[in-house]
Write a protein that holds these residues in place. Structure first.
Motif, PDB file in Angstrom:
ATOM      1  N   TYR A 190       0.834  -1.201   0.000  1.00  0.00           N
ATOM      2  CA  TYR A 190       0.000   0.000   0.000  1.00  0.00           C
ATOM      3  C   TYR A 190       0.878   1.264   0.000  1.00  0.00           C
ATOM      4  CZ  TYR A 190      -3.556   3.201   1.925  1.00  0.00           C
ATOM      5  OH  TYR A 190      -4.421   4.243   2.147  1.00  0.00           O
ATOM      6  N   PHE A 247       3.248   2.750  -1.693  1.00  0.00           N
ATOM      7  CA  PHE A 247       4.065   2.911  -2.895  1.00  0.00           C
ATOM      8  C   PHE A 247       4.551   4.363  -3.008  1.00  0.00           C
ATOM      9  CE2 PHE A 247       0.849   5.166  -5.219  1.00  0.00           C
ATOM     10  CZ  PHE A 247      -0.340   4.648  -4.791  1.00  0.00           C
ATOM     11  N   GLY A 248       5.702   4.520  -3.667  1.00  0.00           N
ATOM     12  CA  GLY A 248       6.317   5.856  -3.751  1.00  0.00           C
ATOM     13  C   GLY A 248       7.441   5.949  -2.730  1.00  0.00           C
ATOM     14  N   LYS A 305       8.429   6.611   4.973  1.00  0.00           N
ATOM     15  CA  LYS A 305       7.599   6.730   6.175  1.00  0.00           C
ATOM     16  C   LYS A 305       7.287   5.348   6.739  1.00  0.00           C
ATOM     17  CE  LYS A 305       4.897  10.897   5.495  1.00  0.00           C
ATOM     18  NZ  LYS A 305       3.549  11.406   5.288  1.00  0.00           N
ATOM     19  N   LYS A 356      13.142  15.164  -5.569  1.00  0.00           N
ATOM     20  CA  LYS A 356      12.232  15.667  -4.535  1.00  0.00           C
ATOM     21  C   LYS A 356      13.034  16.356  -3.429  1.00  0.00           C
ATOM     22  CE  LYS A 356       8.862  12.085  -5.446  1.00  0.00           C
ATOM     23  NZ  LYS A 356       8.424  10.724  -5.158  1.00  0.00           N
ATOM     24  N   ASP A 357      12.433  17.362  -2.827  1.00  0.00           N
ATOM     25  CA  ASP A 357      13.078  18.082  -1.731  1.00  0.00           C
ATOM     26  C   ASP A 357      12.960  17.226  -0.466  1.00  0.00           C
ATOM     27  OD1 ASP A 357      13.117  21.562  -0.748  1.00  0.00           O
ATOM     28  OD2 ASP A 357      13.684  19.804   0.435  1.00  0.00           O
ATOM     29  N   GLN A 412      13.033  18.186   4.759  1.00  0.00           N
ATOM     30  CA  GLN A 412      12.178  17.918   5.932  1.00  0.00           C
ATOM     31  C   GLN A 412      12.346  16.479   6.411  1.00  0.00           C
ATOM     32  OE1 GLN A 412       7.959  18.556   5.250  1.00  0.00           O
ATOM     33  NE2 GLN A 412       8.113  20.665   5.900  1.00  0.00           N
ATOM     34  N   LYS A 413      12.436  15.571   5.448  1.00  0.00           N
ATOM     35  CA  LYS A 413      12.572  14.144   5.772  1.00  0.00           C
ATOM     36  C   LYS A 413      13.935  13.892   6.441  1.00  0.00           C
ATOM     37  CE  LYS A 413       8.737  12.869   3.623  1.00  0.00           C
ATOM     38  NZ  LYS A 413       7.997  14.094   3.934  1.00  0.00           N
ATOM     39  N   TYR A 425       4.297  12.670  -8.965  1.00  0.00           N
ATOM     40  CA  TYR A 425       5.293  12.288  -7.980  1.00  0.00           C
ATOM     41  C   TYR A 425       5.278  10.784  -7.673  1.00  0.00           C
ATOM     42  CZ  TYR A 425       5.729  17.310  -7.106  1.00  0.00           C
ATOM     43  OH  TYR A 425       5.942  18.656  -7.239  1.00  0.00           O
ATOM     44  N   HIS A 426       4.249  10.100  -8.189  1.00  0.00           N
ATOM     45  CA  HIS A 426       4.128   8.646  -7.996  1.00  0.00           C
ATOM     46  C   HIS A 426       4.174   8.252  -6.523  1.00  0.00           C
ATOM     47  CE1 HIS A 426       4.611   8.483 -12.285  1.00  0.00           C
ATOM     48  NE2 HIS A 426       5.792   9.057 -12.200  1.00  0.00           N
ATOM     49  N   GLU A 427       3.422   8.981  -5.716  1.00  0.00           N
ATOM     50  CA  GLU A 427       3.335   8.673  -4.294  1.00  0.00           C
ATOM     51  C   GLU A 427       1.885   8.325  -3.953  1.00  0.00           C
ATOM     52  OE1 GLU A 427       5.743   8.479  -2.122  1.00  0.00           O
ATOM     53  OE2 GLU A 427       7.423   9.539  -3.058  1.00  0.00           O
ATOM     54  N   ASN A 428       1.721   7.563  -2.886  1.00  0.00           N
ATOM     55  CA  ASN A 428       0.378   7.208  -2.437  1.00  0.00           C
ATOM     56  C   ASN A 428      -0.250   8.433  -1.765  1.00  0.00           C
ATOM     57  OD1 ASN A 428      -1.904   6.229  -1.124  1.00  0.00           O
ATOM     58  ND2 ASN A 428      -0.958   4.267  -0.637  1.00  0.00           N
ATOM     59  N   PRO A 429      -1.303   9.016  -2.357  1.00  0.00           N
ATOM     60  CA  PRO A 429      -1.878  10.234  -1.778  1.00  0.00           C
ATOM     61  C   PRO A 429      -2.604   9.989  -0.461  1.00  0.00           C
ATOM     62  CG  PRO A 429      -3.184   9.506  -3.648  1.00  0.00           C
ATOM     63  CD  PRO A 429      -2.008   8.597  -3.575  1.00  0.00           C
ATOM     64  N   TYR A 430      -2.798   8.703  -0.081  1.00  0.00           N
ATOM     65  CA  TYR A 430      -3.405   8.383   1.205  1.00  0.00           C
ATOM     66  C   TYR A 430      -2.366   8.309   2.317  1.00  0.00           C
ATOM     67  CZ  TYR A 430      -7.467   7.256  -1.604  1.00  0.00           C
ATOM     68  OH  TYR A 430      -8.510   7.340  -2.481  1.00  0.00           O
ATOM     69  N   ILE A 431      -1.086   8.451   1.956  1.00  0.00           N
ATOM     70  CA  ILE A 431      -0.007   8.413   2.945  1.00  0.00           C
ATOM     71  C   ILE A 431       0.787   9.721   2.902  1.00  0.00           C
ATOM     72  CG2 ILE A 431       2.170   7.275   3.586  1.00  0.00           C
ATOM     73  CD1 ILE A 431       1.000   4.674   2.543  1.00  0.00           C
ATOM     74  N   VAL A 432       1.017  10.230   1.706  1.00  0.00           N
ATOM     75  CA  VAL A 432       1.860  11.422   1.540  1.00  0.00           C
ATOM     76  C   VAL A 432       0.977  12.636   1.245  1.00  0.00           C
ATOM     77  CG1 VAL A 432       3.749  12.423   0.223  1.00  0.00           C
ATOM     78  CG2 VAL A 432       3.726   9.982   0.662  1.00  0.00           C
ATOM     79  N   MET A 433       1.187  13.687   2.016  1.00  0.00           N
ATOM     80  CA  MET A 433       0.379  14.907   1.850  1.00  0.00           C
ATOM     81  C   MET A 433       1.030  15.821   0.803  1.00  0.00           C
ATOM     82  SD  MET A 433      -0.322  15.763   5.854  1.00  0.00           S
ATOM     83  CE  MET A 433       1.359  15.573   6.340  1.00  0.00           C
ATOM     84  N   GLU A 471       4.158  17.964   1.664  1.00  0.00           N
ATOM     85  CA  GLU A 471       5.488  17.368   1.794  1.00  0.00           C
ATOM     86  C   GLU A 471       6.353  17.625   0.569  1.00  0.00           C
ATOM     87  OE1 GLU A 471       3.448  13.595   3.981  1.00  0.00           O
ATOM     88  OE2 GLU A 471       5.557  13.321   3.489  1.00  0.00           O
ATOM     89  N   PHE A 472       5.754  18.104  -0.507  1.00  0.00           N
ATOM     90  CA  PHE A 472       6.531  18.415  -1.709  1.00  0.00           C
ATOM     91  C   PHE A 472       6.896  19.891  -1.677  1.00  0.00           C
ATOM     92  CE2 PHE A 472       6.140  14.304  -3.453  1.00  0.00           C
ATOM     93  CZ  PHE A 472       4.929  13.830  -2.984  1.00  0.00           C
ATOM     94  N   ILE A 473       7.932  20.151  -0.879  1.00  0.00           N
ATOM     95  CA  ILE A 473       8.365  21.527  -0.634  1.00  0.00           C
ATOM     96  C   ILE A 473       8.777  22.138  -1.967  1.00  0.00           C
ATOM     97  CG2 ILE A 473      10.016  22.965   0.636  1.00  0.00           C
ATOM     98  CD1 ILE A 473      10.372  20.410   2.456  1.00  0.00           C
TER      99      ILE A 473
END
Lengths: 186, 377
Positions: free
Chosen positions: A66, A68-69, A75, A126-127, A130-131, B114-122, B125-127
């Protein structure tokens, strides 16, 4: 005579107070603990032996798909690393050294994975500033906890399974290794 | 009369799109030329103008309904009116009252660029992402279902990462589903009144054609599933109701009715579709009220019960209730437009302007019924 002794006592008092003040200023400026204490580890979840422990492990594995990315994976692995560290810490406290050793190794593997996905995210453009701050805080917190554990666990633990040869678990060495893995992130 | 109606709608919609551009976000640099800061510096005036727009839209709506009831509005006339109104409003600025369209655009970017899961990554976060400058609530994970996220791939890729193209693409999605819903309403009812009740509703015009909310997509799939169920295509109807639920979740309340109809269809029993739509409308009204539990009732949620109530216009109480609600919810914007704040007196006034008219209507209806019953004895 009395006036001279009062003045000298007053001077000594001011002198000592000033020295104490300077000491306290330097003392608090040298502290780095405040940064680590902002990072909060999770509550302990199900422990080995609990009927739901295996189910939780399965859910954790499914969650990987779940997530992915690169950011999501970062995280995921960091959260898992935190969870396994807390599990290891609890198990060490209960002297369940075999389970604790395994949990600590898993925590370190997950932390390493988190670093890999962070690097992948950076390569994607990607920036990650923060991470990076987040993993720095996590590393500081982990090291804090690991150093506390280092003081209470034995050097090694001999694990004797039934009908098998005994294995010596290098507990202190594994903690040191875990600390070394996390130190570059500080 | 029809020409007067048409011209009135054209003028009103034209002025509405001009008014919408007074709300351009300062950070939307590509629209810099149109930025005036009017809505921020003249709050009370903007609020009054908005009230005037709702009032005139309601008057025209009422006239259209009367014409449709008297069969003075043929289907070709309605089609012409809808085509013109929707074309004009397509060019309105979508973030006049709600910034949701920017959330749709940015969430799609999270998933497909960005190929990220939008249910996990807000999105936050893409500064450095330019869209963050004008997107509100970017510090939330995706609020909508996976069907919607998947669907947003189309407008996202059509936008080529350009904000103007993205706005137009997402508005085009809302427009297409609006037109498809109207066609479906006619197929379900064969009644031009039902089409007019939905097509020209001020709530639908503002929230779908101006603000481009995705509720129309959820409603379309739910209605299409009912339509296919009426044609005994159970499998596809089931797929579509699931698709609808995974747009915005509200239509999950329709599941019991859906299952009931499926069972009746399998038993080869006759289905009273008027009753089905009637109870579905009440369920959607419950869904609308339940949104209070989630935090806040948003005006565009009133589209849910309206879209089903228009299918049974003979159910006068239900229809009148949803129509009253559909107008009163638009007044929820006024306190914030006037004060510029979501706090203080705004929450109280918002609930008053929504529920006082509805309460008055219900009391009047009950009184009328009571008097009628008394007289008939």
């Amino acid at each position: 005579m009395l006036n001279i002794s009062l003045v000298s006592m007053r001077k000594k008092f001011i002198h000592k107070t000033t020295l104490l003040f300077i000491f306290l200023v330097f003392f608090f400026n040298l502290q780095t603990r405040a940064f680590a204490s902002e990072y909060v580890l999770p509550y302990p979840g199900f422990m080995p032996g609990n009927p739901l422990y295996k189910t939780q492990e399965m859910i954790d594995k499914i969650e990987r798909f779940y997530s992915f990315g690169n950011f999501a994976r970062f995280k995921y692995y960091l959260a898992l690393s935190d969870k396994k560290l807390v599990e290891a810490k609890t198990l060490f406290e209960y002297k369940q050294y075999l389970f604790a050793y395994k949990a600590l190794q898993q925590s370190s593997q997950n932390f390493d994975q988190a670093l890999i996905f962070l690097s992948n995210a950076k390569n994607e453009g990607k920036d990650v500033s923060q991470k990076k701050e987040l993993i720095k805080a996590a590393a500081a917190k982990h090291i804090d906890e690991l150093k506390r554990l280092e003081g209470v666990v034995p050097e090694t633990f001999s694990w004797q399974p039934e009908k098998e040869a005994s294995t010596s678990l290098p507990l202190k060495a594994s903690i040191e290794e875990a600390i070394k893995l996390r130190e570059p992130s500080l | 009369m029809r020409n007067v109606l048409l011209i009135s709608y054209i003028l009103l919609c034209f002025f509405l799109i001009l008014f919408s551009y007074l709300f351009i976000d300062r950070n939307l640099l590509l629209f810099n030329r149109f930025y005036s800061g009017f809505s921020l510096q003249n709050r009370s005036f903007a609020a009054v103008i908005f009230v005037i727009f709702i009032t005139f839209l309601t008057i025209l709506y009422y006239r259209s309904i009367l014409n449709a009831k008297k069969n003075n509005l043929s289907l070709p006339s309605i089609k012409k009116l809808v085509a013109i109104v929707s074309t004009i409003l397509f060019f309105s600025y979508p973030a006049m009252l709600s910034y949701d369209i920017f959330n749709y655009i940015l969430t799609a970017k999270v998933a497909f660029l960005y190929h990220e899961n939008p249910y996990i990554v807000m999105p936050v976060e893409f500064i450095g992402d330019s869209n963050l400058a004008w997107t509100r609530a970017a510090n939330k994970i995706a609020l909508y279902g996976p069907s919607w996220i998947a669907l947003t791939a189309i407008p996202h890729f059509l936008s080529f990462n350009n904000i103007i193209l993205a706005i137009l693409s997402f508005k085009a999605v809302a427009l297409l589903f609006y037109l498809a819903t109207l066609k479906l309403i006619f197929k379900l009812t064969k009644n031009t009144l039902s089409v007019v009740l939905f097509a020209l509703s001020p709530l639908v015009l503002i929230e779908t054609l101006v603000s481009a909310h995705n509720d129309i997509v959820m409603i379309f799939f739910a209605l299409l599933s009912f339509y296919l169920l009426s044609k005994k295509k159970i499998f596809w109807a089931a797929i579509l109701i699931i698709l609808s639920i995974f747009i915005k979740y509200a239509t999950i309340l329709l599941l019991p009715i859906f299952i009931y109809v499926v069972l009746k269809t399998l038993k080869k029993e006759k289905v009273n579709w008027n009753k089905i739509f009637y109870f579905s409308a009440w369920l959607m009204l419950i869904a609308f009220l339940m949104s209070l539990l989630r935090g806040e009732i948003y005006p565009w949620y009133a589209i849910w019960p309206l879209s089903l109530a228009v299918l049974v216009p003979q159910r006068k109480f239900l229809l009148s209730l949803t129509l009253t609600l559909s107008i009163s919810v638009l007044f929820r914007y006024i306190p914030e437009l006037y004060t510029g704040s979501y706090f203080g007196i705004t929450p109280i006034v918002r609930e008053l302007v929504t529920f006082v008219p509805v309460t008055i209507f219900v009391c009047m209806w009950i009184t009328k019924k009571f008097l009628w019953l008394k007289n008939s004895r």
